[in-house]
Write an enzyme that holds these catalytic residues in place. Structure first.
Site, short mmCIF file in Angstrom:
data_model
loop_
_atom_site.label_atom_id
_atom_site.label_comp_id
_atom_site.label_asym_id
_atom_site.label_seq_id
_atom_site.Cartn_x
_atom_site.Cartn_y
_atom_site.Cartn_z
N SER A 226 -3.30 6.10 -7.30
CA SER A 226 -3.05 7.03 -6.21
C SER A 226 -3.52 8.44 -6.58
CB SER A 226 -1.57 6.99 -5.82
OG SER A 226 -1.34 7.63 -4.58
N GLU A 358 -3.14 -1.01 2.05
CA GLU A 358 -2.59 0.18 1.40
C GLU A 358 -1.47 0.85 2.19
OE1 GLU A 358 -3.29 1.51 -1.54
OE2 GLU A 358 -5.29 0.84 -2.14
N HIS A 452 0.10 -0.14 -0.96
CA HIS A 452 -0.16 0.89 -1.97
C HIS A 452 0.82 0.76 -3.13
CE1 HIS A 452 -2.01 4.65 -3.12
NE2 HIS A 452 -0.85 5.25 -3.25
#
Length: 531
Positions: A226, A358, A452
């Site tokens: 990330s 995600e 995610h």
């Protein structure tokens, strides 16, 4: 702010000289005798002084080792400065403080294993953790940079415990860095990208010191997820990072999430207005942490009157975070994608990838996907992309069986993460491999999917931290997938090995981590709507 119950002990453990302990076996009772070899293995030398960690099951662990001076006082808005040397042995058995941050509860899921619990308050937080095999010598080194939107997270999150890499023969390092106002706000008169500069300082520390922990400074892989992956993608293209690492693993990140300094300074002025301060270092030094957090929450609201779009109407972060790296300084003289196209970072081998779904992390547990409707989806996308209606149509909005929430979630997954990662892979002039993590978590009644962050417990072999009724991976995630994914990361860090061919713009070869096979991926609809 969530408070760690051992905060006071951590603060004492990280005083400049550190507490001294006596480790003589003669001072223990027979059932408390300390193994002499373990005591020696727990000691390591750094350029600033010796540190004493712990040894358990063949793994040496050192926590809270400083790589730069505390970023407070005159150091707060300055380049990272060297650590003051200490005498004797500094205790390295407690993680110490992390960068100031404020966490909020997250619905349905326990995300603390991924981002930590907010850690402890304290000044001395430019530190790192090290996990190393006891017998390591010239072992490959992996340096992890945590995510959290450049405003939350820390090196001590349970999911990123590096013991699994140490068991696999790797010396693993995890770092803290300045975040938010201190790390990623381009205040006039202050060096920009201080958070990235902290990462560079940590990597320089690794070059100078990691041999004492059994690592090879000539074989360093930097990896992150990330925001950490976004930062690494930037560092690959940075002229200041040359020679600090040989390989990079970019998990759900890319180099497009950057802003021009001039645009980012709109945020400086907005925050200064909210805080009633001057928009300079002297002004931002005045508010306390809670006032800064309050102001950050105000500017982070979707309803905040703050336009960070570029001249073409694009906002590269789609509202996920106001704080991101900027280009136009010596760290990033130009946008990373442009630099890659000119050959920057070509000497670095890159493994880059995304998760198949995600944005479900943000939109499923919060109910956004279920409650979304047409005009709201167009309004939200339109705040970051000038072609909102066409984007959502391309992802099926208006077609039978496709809800506004379905189209909205799929479109943003590709716009924010998946397509920009492919653009990065295509621009990188060096060897580049691409993966897709596509195992679907059964959490949130089967709706969470390949969201995610879901790859992290598989990468680190820490699946237990994300397992359970509120766990990101649900109740019975596959350990065999952990074994496969973790080995790929270890092999790549060791000598660059991967069992599939490189990605190019022509072949578009992407490896499915769940299926264990590579495939040629078609161009995504998002390609028509991004620079």
């Amino acid at each position: 702010m969530w408070h760690h119950p051992k905060a006071d002990r951590h603060s004492r453990a990280h005083s400049p000289a550190g507490p001294r302990k006596c480790y003589s076996p003669a001072m223990t009772s027979p059932d408390q005798m300390i193994d002499a070899a373990a005591v020696d293995a727990a000691l390591a030398a750094t350029a600033a002084g010796r540190v004493r960690g712990s040894v358990t099951n063949g793994i040496r662990t050192f926590l809270g080792v400083p790589y730069a001076a505390p970023p407070v006082g005159d150091n707060r808005f300055a380049l990272p400065r060297p650590v003051a040397a200490w005498e004797g042995e500094r205790d390295a058995t407690a993680p110490g403080p992390c960068a100031p941050q404020r966490l909020k509860p997250f619905p349905q899921l326990d995300v603390a294993p991924l981002i930590g619990d907010g850690g402890t308050r304290g000044d001395d937080y430019l530190t790192l953790n090290i996990w190393a095999p006891v017998a390591a010598s010239n072992a490959p080194v992996m340096v992890f940079i945590h995510g959290g939107g450049f405003v939350i997270g820390n090196k001590d999150a349970p999911v990123s415990d590096g013991s699994g890499f140490a068991r696999s023969g790797v010396v693993c390092v995890a770092i803290n860095y300045r975040m938010g106002v201190d790390g990623f706000l381009p205040i006039p008169g202050v060096p920009a990208n201080l958070g990235l500069r902290d990462m560079l300082a940590a990597l320089a520390w690794v070059q100078a010191n990691i041999a004492s922990f059994g690592g090879d400074p000539g074989n360093v892989t930097v990896f992150g997820e990330s925001a950490g992956a976004m930062a690494i993608a930037d560092l690959v293209a940075s002229p200041l990072a040359t020679g600090l690492f040989q390989r990079a693993i970019i998990e759900s990140g890319h180099g497009a999430m950057v802003r021009d300094i001039g645009i980012a300074q709109r945020l400086v002025r907005k925050l200064a207005k909210i805080l009633k301060i001057t928009p300079d270092a002297a002004g931002f030094a005045k508010p306390d942490a809670e006032a800064l957090f309050d102001a950050i929450e105000k500017v982070s609201s979707p309803l905040a009157r703050l336009d960070l779009r570029d001249t073409a109407g694009h906002e590269p972060v789609f509202g996920i975070s106001r704080f991101i790296p900027v280009f136009g300084d010596d760290v990033l003289p130009e946008p990373p994608i442009a630099a890659l196209g000119k050959g920057a970072g070509a000497a670095v081998d890159v493994l880059i990838g995304t998760n198949a779904e995600e944005m479900r992390l943000y939109f499923v547990p919060t109910g956004v996907k279920r409650k979304m409707f047409g005009w709201l989806a167009r309004w939200v996308v339109g705040k970051s992309n000038p072609h909102a209606r066409a984007v959502l149509k391309a992802y099926g909005m208006g077609r039978k069986g496709v809800t506004a929430g379905d189209a909205f979630t799929a479109a943003l997954s590709d716009l924010v993460f998946r397509w920009p990662a492919r653009q990065y892979a295509a621009a990188h002039q060096g060897r580049t491999h691409m993966y897709e993590f596509d195992w679907r978590s059964p959490a949130c009644d089967g709706e969470l999917g390949a969201c995610h962050g879901i790859e992290l417990p598989f990468v680190f072999d820490t699946l237990a931290t994300a397992t359970g009724q509120r766990g990101l991976a649900g109740e019975a995630p596959p350990q065999e997938l952990v074994t496969r994914v973790h080995k790929f990361w270890v092999d790549f860090a060791t000598d660059g090995r991967l069992p599939w061919d490189a990605f190019t713009a022509e072949t578009r070869l992407v490896y499915s981590l769940e299926k264990g096979a590579a495939f040629s991926e078609p161009v995504m609809p998002a390609a028509a709507f991004l620079p």
